[in-house]
Design an enzyme around this catalytic site. Structure first.
Site, PDB file in Angstrom:
ATOM      1  CB  SER A 186       2.669  17.353  22.205  1.00  0.00           C
ATOM      2  OG  SER A 186       1.546  18.144  22.562  1.00  0.00           O
ATOM      3  CG  HIS A 214       4.302  14.023  20.331  1.00  0.00           C
ATOM      4  ND1 HIS A 214       5.085  14.843  19.555  1.00  0.00           N
ATOM      5  CD2 HIS A 214       3.044  14.552  20.277  1.00  0.00           C
ATOM      6  CE1 HIS A 214       4.355  15.830  19.055  1.00  0.00           C
ATOM      7  NE2 HIS A 214       3.114  15.674  19.485  1.00  0.00           N
ATOM      8  CE  LYS A 244       2.440  14.909  16.475  1.00  0.00           C
ATOM      9  NZ  LYS A 244       1.159  14.777  15.730  1.00  0.00           N
TER      10      LYS A 244
END
Length: 397
Positions: A186, A214, A244
């Protein structure tokens, strides 16, 4: 506060953080977390959100959340193992398993909770865990709960991983050995070398654990890093987040049916946390359906990321080793990094400084997170601010 010692500790520690440029100020938003945000009456270009696909403010998800809340209530009312499991939770988990290409999946209140739950439910004393040195804090904390032997390997160094895996297996001291890695790291945006990791795991009988927070929604047509490499059937535990790219909140573990059954029986965050609220579940289902139906949002995200990264490079900035939309602008010194971020803010761009202890000392960076919702005009405004501040601080020509 009754303890003078405690009060003195807090005051001293906070002052030290401020002196070192490590104190982080939290500013509440005055509206939705979209491509622009409002803070203290100002509109800013938002480059600090993990809302990769813009789904956090997508009306289709908002409507799905409202429908679910009206049908199922504001809260789930209990932990999953008593009577907090709604049919809605099962529908989400079925869709997640199909999305990730696994037999089953189980949801948790957060991605952080997934790592606390899954690693400690599988590993214990007498086992060993091979962990990339740049793994996320939630992985590190999850490993600490296991009381397993922790063996750190150099970041994405497959020779180091291979040597340490061989040494651990040949020692005969450990029953189970797991290799744990982020799918996408990340802070730097680089991608784990999953094909090599799987080969090493096959050679040394390792459990493969990938935190794809991610990567999910971004790589592999949205299905994540394992799908990106064609290895969905080779990863024992795939961890993802719903907060996310999916744009809501929560996390999940995807894998075999036996794994999911075991986590439901033995993972403490599943056993002792109230189930995800219906609105979040309903919105997550809507997001997964959108990702399965179309790649339009992912394609727009990658175009915007390429545009921003090229613009920063042309200005003379380094974006490090990123292979994904995560776009670190490498600065180095912590205080300069914090100053750079503050000046960007003054110029209308919200891009947070990332400094120690989130990243190693001396590697401070301003991390940019372009999304599918950004327009070219917004990215141009951000690049103009970068040019002005970079020259002002003599970081670029």
């Amino acid at each position: 506060m009754t303890s003078r010692t405690f009060a003195a500790f807090l005051q001293r520690s906070l002052e030290e953080l401020k002196e070192q440029g490590l104190y982080n100020t939290i500013e509440p938003l005055e509206g939705p977390n979209g491509p622009t945000i409002a803070i203290r009456g100002r509109e800013l270009v938002n480059l600090s959100s993990n809302n990769y696909l813009g789904l956090a403010t997508d009306e289709r998800l908002v409507e799905a959340a409202v429908r679910a809340a009206r049908t199922w209530g504001a809260g789930s009312g209990a932990v999953r193992t008593i009577n907090g499991t709604l049919r809605l939770h099962e529908e989400l988990e079925e869709k997640l398993a199909a999305f990730k290409g696994t037999e089953a999946a189980v949801s948790f209140p957060s991605g952080f909770a997934c790592n606390m739950a899954a690693i400690s439910a599988v590993m214990g004393p007498g086992d060993a865990i091979l962990s990339d040195e740049l793994n996320h804090a939630s992985i590190i904390d999850g490993i600490r709960l296991t009381k397993s032997t922790t063996i750190r390997y150099r970041h994405s160094d497959m020779d180091d991983l291979r040597a340490k895996a061989r040494e651990a297996r040949d020692s005969g001291k450990y029953e189970k050995i797991m290799v744990v890695t982020d799918g996408v790291f990340s802070m730097d945006g680089d991608v784990a070398k999953l094909p090599d990791i799987v080969d090493i795991a096959d050679a040394h009988d390792l459990i493969v654990y990938v935190d794809d927070a991610h990567g999910s929604g971004v790589l592999g047509g949205g299905a994540g890093t394992a799908k990106h490499f064609g290895l969905s059937d080779k990863i024992d535990l795939q961890i993802g987040t719903l907060s996310k790219a999916v744009g809501v909140v929560g996390g999940y573990v995807a894998g075999s049916r036996e794994l999911v059954d075991w986590l439901k029986a033995r993972s403490r965050p599943f056993l002792f946390s109230t189930a995800l609220p219906p609105a979040a579940v309903g919105a997550s289902i809507a997001a997964i359906e959108l990702l399965q139906e179309s790649r339009e949002l992912q394609e727009r995200l990658w175009r915007n990321a390429a545009y921003l990264q090229q613009g920063l490079r042309e200005l003379g900035f380094s974006v490090g080793a990123t292979e994904t939309p995560i776009t670190p602008c490498m600065i180095g010194n912590e205080e300069t990094t914090q100053l750079f971020s503050r000046r960007l803010y003054e110029e209308g761009v919200y891009a947070k400084a990332i400094v120690f202890p989130t990243v190693p000392r001396g590697t401070g960076r301003v991390r940019n997170m372009p999304s599918a919702a950004h327009t070219t005009e917004l990215l141009d405004a951000a690049l103009a601010a970068y040019a002005k501040v970079g020259r002002e601080l003599r970081l670029i020509p």
